[in-house]
Design an enzyme around this catalytic site. Sequence first.
Site, PDB file in Angstrom:
ATOM      1  CG  ASN A   2      -8.715   2.103  -0.091  1.00 18.76           C
ATOM      2  OD1 ASN A   2      -8.614   3.172  -0.685  1.00 18.76           O
ATOM      3  ND2 ASN A   2      -8.393   0.946  -0.641  1.00 18.76           N
ATOM      4  CD1 TRP A  38     -13.020  11.003 -14.683  1.00 13.79           C
ATOM      5  CD2 TRP A  38     -11.812  11.972 -13.090  1.00 13.79           C
ATOM      6  NE1 TRP A  38     -11.943  11.608 -15.296  1.00 13.79           N
ATOM      7  CE2 TRP A  38     -11.177  12.202 -14.339  1.00 13.79           C
ATOM      8  CE3 TRP A  38     -11.222  12.497 -11.941  1.00 13.79           C
ATOM      9  CZ2 TRP A  38     -10.001  12.944 -14.463  1.00 13.79           C
ATOM     10  CZ3 TRP A  38     -10.036  13.236 -12.057  1.00 13.79           C
ATOM     11  CH2 TRP A  38      -9.440  13.447 -13.301  1.00 13.79           C
ATOM     12  CD  GLU A  96      -2.868  -1.050  -0.063  1.00 15.30           C
ATOM     13  OE1 GLU A  96      -3.229   0.055  -0.495  1.00 15.30           O
ATOM     14  OE2 GLU A  96      -3.208  -2.120  -0.601  1.00 15.30           O
ATOM     15  CD1 TRP A 118      -2.785   3.171  -4.375  1.00 17.32           C
ATOM     16  CD2 TRP A 118      -2.328   1.669  -5.954  1.00 17.32           C
ATOM     17  NE1 TRP A 118      -3.722   3.314  -5.366  1.00 17.32           N
ATOM     18  CE2 TRP A 118      -3.469   2.402  -6.356  1.00 17.32           C
ATOM     19  CE3 TRP A 118      -1.849   0.653  -6.788  1.00 17.32           C
ATOM     20  CZ2 TRP A 118      -4.127   2.162  -7.551  1.00 17.32           C
ATOM     21  CZ3 TRP A 118      -2.510   0.420  -7.991  1.00 17.32           C
ATOM     22  CH2 TRP A 118      -3.632   1.166  -8.356  1.00 17.32           C
ATOM     23  CD1 TRP A 145     -11.321  10.776  -6.353  1.00 15.62           C
ATOM     24  CD2 TRP A 145     -13.119  10.128  -7.522  1.00 15.62           C
ATOM     25  NE1 TRP A 145     -12.411  10.860  -5.524  1.00 15.62           N
ATOM     26  CE2 TRP A 145     -13.527  10.478  -6.207  1.00 15.62           C
ATOM     27  CE3 TRP A 145     -14.077   9.699  -8.424  1.00 15.62           C
ATOM     28  CZ2 TRP A 145     -14.851  10.397  -5.792  1.00 15.62           C
ATOM     29  CZ3 TRP A 145     -15.411   9.621  -8.016  1.00 15.62           C
ATOM     30  CH2 TRP A 145     -15.787   9.967  -6.714  1.00 15.62           C
ATOM     31  CD1 TRP A 180     -17.483  12.902 -19.048  1.00 12.73           C
ATOM     32  CD2 TRP A 180     -18.454  11.519 -17.585  1.00 12.73           C
ATOM     33  NE1 TRP A 180     -16.493  12.176 -18.439  1.00 12.73           N
ATOM     34  CE2 TRP A 180     -17.057  11.318 -17.535  1.00 12.73           C
ATOM     35  CE3 TRP A 180     -19.277  10.756 -16.761  1.00 12.73           C
ATOM     36  CZ2 TRP A 180     -16.461  10.389 -16.683  1.00 12.73           C
ATOM     37  CZ3 TRP A 180     -18.684   9.835 -15.910  1.00 12.73           C
ATOM     38  CH2 TRP A 180     -17.302   9.664 -15.870  1.00 12.73           C
TER      39      TRP A 180
END
Length: 457
Positions: A345, A363, A278, A281, A386, A309
Amino acid sequence: MVKPSIVWFRDDLRLADNPALRAALDRDEPVIGLYVLDDESDGVRPLGGAARWWLHGSLASLGERLRERGSVLVLRRGRAAEIVPALVDEVGAGAVFWNRRYGGAERDIDTAVKSRLRDDGITAESFGGSLLHEPWTVRTGGDTPYAVFTPFWRAVQKLPAPRAPLPEPREVPGPGRHPRSDDLDDWRLLPTRPDWAGGLRDTWEPGEPAARARLREFLRDDLGDYDRSRDEPSGEATSRLSPRLRWGEVSPFQVWHEAVEHRGSGAHAESASRFLSELGWREFSWHTLFHFPELATKNWRGEFDTFPWPRLRPSHLRAWQQGRTGVALVDAGMRELWHTGYMHNRVRMVTASFLSKNLLIDWRRGEQWFWDTLVDADGASNPFNWQWIAGSGADAAPYFRVFNPQRQLERFDPHLEYVRRWAPEHAGDEPPEPIVDLADTRRQALDAYDSVKRAAS
């Protein structure tokens, strides 16, 4: 003649393992700490409300700790490229040190400051204090940035181990005469009318001492269960170190080495390895931002610029923001976010997927809401994650992956412990109806993504 050194604090609000501070102390001259609240420079993104709340507390803590050791934290507000050289002239400083930042606008500012100071004969040096590996040191065999996490992390693990953390200084000698400083309260970082931060105060204590205490507590009590329980939002298996890392109250080097020391063997070792990934990440998101500075505003995958969209329905966006969608896990997560400035998360992924793929809302609107309400929102991880969920980012979730919030609830909160805490009406006999049909909106999302795929081919 005594020439003090200035340590320009930014996202590294700590004394331990602070390379810039160590470099200043090594000069054996007085040290002046400086924090510049720069919301004026071109390209610098103003902080969200929750982040401003955290910053106030963290700066208060840092200032107190510097005073205890004999120095001072000077607060100034304005354009950093003007304020830093001005303070150098004001105090007759001989050197300025800072730890690097990786956003495009921030790097431009730092480069300009370094160039100006060096032209004036002032020592100006920057250091790596926020990432385990600098973004230009991890490259593919073709000498390009990595676009997929797994090979990135594999490459990182082949590099030399991250450096050992630097010890916390016992003394930080200050100047004989303290420069003028803004009053922290005058910056009005804390909300007043209305004061919406009660839940944040109940949940968090900003500052380096609390960060170190939380790291020790997590490694002692929770690391062993991390791999098994980290996806359960009702539990306490996650580290909750993200705001501490975002503000640099604890460094990734401290977290890395202390986790390795606690790794042990068997299941405990597996949990530790998962936890360290993590951190990986987080590194990957910052490396991506370094190479793609427009991460918060532009699709990393250019083909998503054609995504159709639909016209925004403000009522749907408000329902999502307020946790009034009629979808249990989404509503619980959005209310946890508003109350605490934080969200588990797993639930972040579910709420983000619901906004972008069930409500078909861009987003970027969700990223902006999280930017304003998360205490751990930073310039890399927030937009990176995102875009990962939306399908437009690096190593993105496949376009056809639409999180089913009901299945996620059944899997990760089967006894409704999390939902009962944050959205109790969903645990009653007559739960509210969803504002959209999950199956229908999933099909609409897949149709929209298919149009992007066709356009790209």
